[in-house]
Design an enzyme around this catalytic site. Structure first.
Site, PDB file in Angstrom:
ATOM      1  N   GLY A 129       0.696  -4.867   0.927  1.00 24.57           N
ATOM      2  CA  GLY A 129      -0.501  -4.887   0.078  1.00 24.57           C
ATOM      3  C   GLY A 129      -0.251  -5.545  -1.279  1.00 24.57           C
TER       4      GLY A 129
ATOM      5  N   GLU B 234       4.716  -5.064   7.224  1.00 25.72           N
ATOM      6  CA  GLU B 234       4.007  -3.977   7.921  1.00 25.72           C
ATOM      7  C   GLU B 234       4.475  -3.787   9.356  1.00 25.72           C
ATOM      8  OE1 GLU B 234       2.563  -6.349   6.052  1.00 25.72           O
ATOM      9  OE2 GLU B 234       1.022  -5.432   4.767  1.00 25.72           O
TER      10      GLU B 234
ATOM     11  N   GLU C 184      -0.647  -9.108  -0.648  1.00 23.95           N
ATOM     12  CA  GLU C 184      -2.074  -9.328  -0.392  1.00 23.95           C
ATOM     13  C   GLU C 184      -2.886  -9.275  -1.684  1.00 23.95           C
ATOM     14  OE1 GLU C 184      -1.714  -6.251   2.675  1.00 23.95           O
ATOM     15  OE2 GLU C 184      -2.809  -7.591   4.009  1.00 23.95           O
TER      16      GLU C 184
ATOM     17  N   ALA D 113       0.867  -1.163   0.000  1.00 24.62           N
ATOM     18  CA  ALA D 113       0.000   0.000   0.000  1.00 24.62           C
ATOM     19  C   ALA D 113       0.911   1.223   0.000  1.00 24.62           C
ATOM     20  CB  ALA D 113      -0.877  -0.018   1.240  1.00 24.62           C
TER      21      ALA D 113
HETATM   22  C1  HXC Z   1       5.132   4.348  -1.140  1.00 25.03           C
HETATM   23  C2  HXC Z   1       7.038   3.355  -1.932  1.00 25.03           C
HETATM   24  C3  HXC Z   1       6.639   2.096  -1.375  1.00 25.03           C
HETATM   25  C4  HXC Z   1       5.406   2.044  -0.684  1.00 25.03           C
HETATM   26  C5  HXC Z   1       8.545   1.847  -2.345  1.00 25.03           C
HETATM   27  N1  HXC Z   1       8.211   3.136  -2.518  1.00 25.03           N
HETATM   28  N2  HXC Z   1       7.610   1.192  -1.648  1.00 25.03           N
HETATM   29  N3  HXC Z   1       6.269   4.442  -1.802  1.00 25.03           N
HETATM   30  N4  HXC Z   1       4.691   3.171  -0.588  1.00 25.03           N
HETATM   31  N5  HXC Z   1       4.935   0.900  -0.157  1.00 25.03           N
HETATM   32  C6  HXC Z   1       8.971   4.170  -3.221  1.00 25.03           C
HETATM   33  C7  HXC Z   1      10.190   4.597  -2.415  1.00 25.03           C
HETATM   34  O1  HXC Z   1       9.829   5.549  -1.452  1.00 25.03           O
HETATM   35  C8  HXC Z   1      11.055   5.203  -3.508  1.00 25.03           C
HETATM   36  O2  HXC Z   1      10.550   6.501  -3.825  1.00 25.03           O
HETATM   37  C9  HXC Z   1      10.763   4.317  -4.702  1.00 25.03           C
HETATM   38  O3  HXC Z   1       9.509   3.662  -4.408  1.00 25.03           O
HETATM   39  C10 HXC Z   1      11.810   3.241  -4.896  1.00 25.03           C
HETATM   40  O4  HXC Z   1      11.970   2.526  -3.668  1.00 25.03           O
HETATM   41  P1  HXC Z   1      13.386   2.336  -2.939  1.00 25.03           P
HETATM   42  O5  HXC Z   1      13.119   2.084  -1.518  1.00 25.03           O
HETATM   43  O6  HXC Z   1      14.312   3.448  -3.288  1.00 25.03           O
HETATM   44  O7  HXC Z   1      13.914   0.989  -3.634  1.00 25.03           O
HETATM   45  P2  HXC Z   1      14.909  -0.088  -3.021  1.00 25.03           P
HETATM   46  O8  HXC Z   1      16.025   0.573  -2.286  1.00 25.03           O
HETATM   47  O9  HXC Z   1      15.238  -0.996  -4.159  1.00 25.03           O
HETATM   48  O10 HXC Z   1      14.067  -0.913  -1.927  1.00 25.03           O
HETATM   49  C11 HXC Z   1      12.953  -1.702  -2.332  1.00 25.03           C
HETATM   50  C12 HXC Z   1      12.090  -2.080  -1.111  1.00 25.03           C
HETATM   51  C13 HXC Z   1      11.701  -0.795  -0.340  1.00 25.03           C
HETATM   52  C14 HXC Z   1      12.859  -3.033  -0.181  1.00 25.03           C
HETATM   53  C15 HXC Z   1      10.856  -2.813  -1.648  1.00 25.03           C
HETATM   54  O11 HXC Z   1      11.155   0.151  -1.259  1.00 25.03           O
HETATM   55  C16 HXC Z   1      10.672  -1.016   0.725  1.00 25.03           C
HETATM   56  O12 HXC Z   1      10.971  -1.517   1.813  1.00 25.03           O
HETATM   57  N6  HXC Z   1       9.412  -0.590   0.482  1.00 25.03           N
HETATM   58  C17 HXC Z   1       8.336  -0.636   1.443  1.00 25.03           C
HETATM   59  C18 HXC Z   1       7.822  -2.032   1.575  1.00 25.03           C
HETATM   60  C19 HXC Z   1       6.716  -2.083   2.614  1.00 25.03           C
HETATM   61  O13 HXC Z   1       6.929  -1.777   3.815  1.00 25.03           O
HETATM   62  N7  HXC Z   1       5.498  -2.461   2.199  1.00 25.03           N
HETATM   63  C20 HXC Z   1       4.378  -2.521   3.072  1.00 25.03           C
HETATM   64  C21 HXC Z   1       3.579  -1.249   2.993  1.00 25.03           C
HETATM   65  S1  HXC Z   1       2.163  -1.289   4.078  1.00 25.03           S
HETATM   66  P3  HXC Z   1      11.531   7.774  -3.963  1.00 25.03           P
HETATM   67  O14 HXC Z   1      10.572   8.902  -4.179  1.00 25.03           O
HETATM   68  O15 HXC Z   1      12.308   7.845  -2.712  1.00 25.03           O
HETATM   69  O16 HXC Z   1      12.359   7.432  -5.169  1.00 25.03           O
HETATM   70  C22 HXC Z   1       1.086  -2.280   3.286  1.00 25.03           C
HETATM   71  C23 HXC Z   1      -0.051  -2.901   3.970  1.00 25.03           C
HETATM   72  C24 HXC Z   1      -1.005  -1.987   4.473  1.00 25.03           C
HETATM   73  O17 HXC Z   1       1.186  -2.572   2.169  1.00 25.03           O
HETATM   74  C25 HXC Z   1      -1.510  -2.420   5.773  1.00 25.03           C
HETATM   75  C26 HXC Z   1      -1.643  -1.294   6.697  1.00 25.03           C
HETATM   76  C27 HXC Z   1      -0.403  -0.471   6.778  1.00 25.03           C
END
Ligand code: HXC
Length: 257
Positions: free
Chosen positions: A108, A131, A111, A65
């Site tokens: 997400g 998360e 999911e 998400a």
């Molecule tokens: C918004 C996101 C994002 C996300 C990545 N980006 N994931 N933006 N929401 N979930 C954006 C980053 O901010 C970055 O933007 C660009 O995408 C590239 O990501 P990087 O982190 O620079 O890439 P990398 O170093 O290769 O790392 C990849 C990654 C990391 C390990 C997947 O991006 C990451 O940990 N992402 C979050 C994963 C996560 O926690 N997902 C769960 C979300 S909560 P910029 O602008 O900086 O270039 C969810 C469930 C909801 O999904 C339930 C309630 C919360």
């Protein structure tokens, strides 16, 4: 129809929906959700489409998400908007859905893949529910669907530690149906979708409903439900055609009715 966050294509009887925000690793914001549900709902209703593939782009299927969209929300805003409820609409569609996962399917994104009927994974796929690292928990069904897919031990491990699993571990655990070379992920998913779309659409839709009933009902009720669905297909032209083609030793020509 024009969409800003997804690409929509038709390949014969197969629909292909590509998440198209690679610069944000296809983070699932509300606009993407609305577009995805609208596009797949239109295909569900179209007798000319028999199966749909949902895929990502760049390094990710979807990295979750959209954290930036969510970060500043308060409880009442989340509750009033019933944040993520819209994803339920995708799971109510009857058309078979295949997730083609190459790269990250996190939060997400994992999911969403699990809302599809099965997952074809590239050998570069990474699945996770991270998360817990954000101070929250899965909010689009992960605690329920992952547990049903891989069992309590691995679901607890993934959801409590945030650990990612690779495609091999995902296949061993029963999360994915097939692992293919990364570069072939979408093509292999499209081939599977083409096979499904060549069958009788009502039979495929009812088969999907029958399998899904296994997650909602007891065994006796589920077996009864299946048998009634089986009986109902004898009202279709496709059942007559399928069985006639078998006797006549030829390929059936289904009319999806
Ligand atoms: C918004 C996101 C994002 C996300 C990545 N980006 N994931 N933006 N929401 N979930 C954006 C980053 O901010 C970055 O933007 C660009 O995408 C590239 O990501 P990087 O982190 O620079 O890439 P990398 O170093 O290769 O790392 C990849 C990654 C990391 C390990 C997947 O991006 C990451 O940990 N992402 C979050 C994963 C996560 O926690 N997902 C769960 C979300 S909560 P910029 O602008 O900086 O270039 C969810 C469930 C909801 O999904 C339930 C309630 C919360």
């Amino acid at each position: 129809q024009e969409y800003g966050n997804i690409l929509v294509e038709r390949r014969g009887r197969v629909g292909l929906v590509t998440l198209n925000r690679p610069e944000a690793l296809n983070a699932l914001n509300r606009a993407t959700l609305d577009e995805l549900v609208a596009a797949v709902s239109a295909m569900d209703a179209d007798p000319g489409v028999g199966a749909v593939v949902i895929t990502g782009s760049g390094k990710a299927f979807a990295a979750g998400a959209d954290i930036k969209e969510m970060a500043s929300q308060g409880y009442m805003e989340m509750y009033d908007a019933d944040w993520f409820r819209g994803w339920e609409d995708l799971t109510r569609l009857r058309i078979p859905l295949i997730a083609a996962v190459s790269g990250f399917a996190l939060g997400g994104g994992c999911e969403l893949a699990m809302m599809c009927d099965f997952i074809v994974a590239g050998d570069n796929a990474k699945f996770g529910q991270p998360e817990i690292n954000l101070g929250v928990l899965p909010g689009m069904g992960g605690s329920q669907r992952l547990t049903r897919a891989v069992g309590k031990a691995k679901a607890m491990d993934m959801i409590l530690t945030g650990r990612f699993i690779d495609a091999d571990e995902a296949e061993r655990s029963g999360l994915v149906a097939r692992v293919v070379p990364a570069g072939d992920t979408v093509e292999e998913a499209l081939k599977a979708a083409e096979v499904i779309a060549s069958k009788s659409k009502p039979a495929a839709m009812l088969a999907k409903e029958a399998v899904n009933a296994a997650f909602e009902t007891g065994l006796a009720q589920g077996v009864l439900f299946e048998r009634r669905l089986f009986h109902s297909l004898f009202a279709t032209e496709d059942q007559k055609e399928g069985m006639a083609a078998f006797s006549e030793k030829r390929q059936p020509e289904f009319r999806h009715r």
